[in-house]
Design an enzyme around this catalytic site. Structure first.
Site, short mmCIF file in Angstrom:
data_model
loop_
_atom_site.label_atom_id
_atom_site.label_comp_id
_atom_site.label_asym_id
_atom_site.label_seq_id
_atom_site.Cartn_x
_atom_site.Cartn_y
_atom_site.Cartn_z
N LYS A 70 -1.87 -4.19 -16.63
CA LYS A 70 -0.82 -3.94 -15.63
C LYS A 70 -0.56 -5.16 -14.75
CE LYS A 70 -2.75 -0.43 -13.57
NZ LYS A 70 -3.17 -0.78 -12.27
N ARG A 108 -2.90 5.94 -6.55
CA ARG A 108 -4.04 6.07 -7.45
C ARG A 108 -4.64 7.47 -7.36
NH1 ARG A 108 -5.75 0.19 -7.77
NH2 ARG A 108 -7.45 0.11 -9.24
N ARG A 132 -12.76 -11.22 -17.56
CA ARG A 132 -11.59 -11.56 -16.73
C ARG A 132 -11.98 -12.62 -15.68
NH1 ARG A 132 -8.15 -6.69 -14.38
NH2 ARG A 132 -10.02 -6.20 -13.19
N ARG A 153 -14.03 -11.67 -10.19
CA ARG A 153 -14.07 -10.65 -9.13
C ARG A 153 -15.45 -10.01 -9.07
NH1 ARG A 153 -8.93 -6.86 -9.95
NH2 ARG A 153 -10.51 -5.34 -9.41
N ARG A 173 -15.59 2.35 -11.97
CA ARG A 173 -14.13 2.33 -11.76
C ARG A 173 -13.43 3.19 -12.81
NH1 ARG A 173 -13.43 -3.81 -11.92
NH2 ARG A 173 -11.21 -3.47 -11.81
P1 AMP Z 1 -7.61 -3.41 -8.58
O1 AMP Z 1 -7.46 -4.84 -8.18
O2 AMP Z 1 -6.31 -2.71 -8.70
O3 AMP Z 1 -8.49 -3.24 -9.79
O4 AMP Z 1 -8.38 -2.68 -7.36
C1 AMP Z 1 -9.70 -3.07 -6.99
C2 AMP Z 1 -10.31 -2.03 -6.09
O5 AMP Z 1 -9.55 -1.91 -4.87
C3 AMP Z 1 -10.36 -0.62 -6.65
O6 AMP Z 1 -11.48 -0.40 -7.51
C4 AMP Z 1 -10.45 0.22 -5.37
O7 AMP Z 1 -11.75 0.19 -4.82
C5 AMP Z 1 -9.53 -0.57 -4.42
N1 AMP Z 1 -8.13 -0.07 -4.49
C6 AMP Z 1 -7.05 -0.71 -5.02
N2 AMP Z 1 -5.94 0.05 -4.92
C7 AMP Z 1 -6.34 1.20 -4.32
C8 AMP Z 1 -5.66 2.39 -3.95
N3 AMP Z 1 -4.35 2.60 -4.20
N4 AMP Z 1 -6.39 3.36 -3.35
C9 AMP Z 1 -7.69 3.21 -3.10
N5 AMP Z 1 -8.39 2.12 -3.43
C10 AMP Z 1 -7.73 1.12 -4.04
#
Ligand code: AMP
Length: 219
Positions: A15, A90, A132, A165, A176
């Site tokens: 994505k 989410r 990644r 990360r 996750r």
């Molecule tokens: P991502 O970069 O999208 O993989 O997000 C990394 C982490 O940020 C996730 O595993 C969550 O802990 C937090 N996070 C990102 N977006 C959200 C969201 N919409 N709601 C809650 N936590 C989020």
């Protein structure tokens, strides 16, 4: 007409790469909650400190916190013609928050709303996650499996040293995925019932998935 596009799919389904490309293509801002939260953590704000404890465990940060950050971001001028939302909502609760935010910000004006679901074989994704890498300077995303940088460890675009990360480890990735199945996957049905869901096959190369994405966006 204002265009609001949201994206669903498990962690590392591609994505981030596709939505960043789409944002450039449509000239709309790419609003990515993961990056917004990581920026809060780097700036050591109270919101960032709170978010960190959840992110480090692979859990969702509380809905109030993330909705506040999203509302602030979507209220900015560059979002007036629309946005590409990556990583929000989410959960069903966040989807309801987004509806409230849109109601308030759009003040009754019509807008195009589409949810795109990246359907992918989840077995390959943990491997993808641990391979990644990203550029802390310009945000470019790499993957040692299929999009390695030309000069090992350095960004092709700006030369900065690539980083991994903290939550891209096997253990946190697994947590996750559990969070995704429990909280986020139900959104696929939620948007299907509203008649605003488009599904694309996200197995394939970056170029193949891009072609499929453009097709559903232009439909
Ligand atoms: P991502 O970069 O999208 O993989 O997000 C990394 C982490 O940020 C996730 O595993 C969550 O802990 C937090 N996070 C990102 N977006 C959200 C969201 N919409 N709601 C809650 N936590 C989020």
């Amino acid at each position: 007409m204002k265009t609001e596009l949201i994206f669903l799919g498990p962690p590392a389904c591609g994505k981030g790469t596709q939505t960043a490309k789409l944002a450039k293509h449509l000239n709309l801002p790419h609003v990515d909650t993961g990056s917004l939260l990581r920026a809060e953590i780097s700036a050591q704000t109270p919101a960032g400190q709170e978010a960190k404890t959840f992110i480090d465990k692979g859990q969702l940060v509380p809905v109030e916190l993330v909705s506040r950050i999203i509302k602030n971001r979507l209220s900015q001028r560059d979002c007036k013609n629309g946005y590409i939302l990556d990583g929000f909502p989410r959960s069903i609760e966040q989807a309801e928050q987004l509806e409230l935010i849109n109601k308030e910000l759009n003040a009754g004006n019509e807008y195009r709303f589409l949810a795109v679901y990246f359907d992918i074989d989840e077995k390959i994704l943990v491997e993808r996650i641990i391979n990644r890498r990203s550029c802390p300077q310009c945000g470019e995303i790499y993957n040692l499996l299929f999009k390695a940088p030309l000069h090992e460890g350095h960004c092709d675009k700006c030369g900065a040293k690539l980083t991994q990360r903290k939550d891209d480890t096997k253990e946190i990735a697994e947590s996750r995925f559990e969070t995704y199945e429990k909280e986020t996957a139900p959104l696929v049905d939620y948007y299907k019932k509203q008649g605003v869901l488009k599904t694309i096959n996200a197995n394939g190369t970056i170029d193949e998935v891009w072609e499929r994405l453009l097709k559903v966006i232009n439909d």
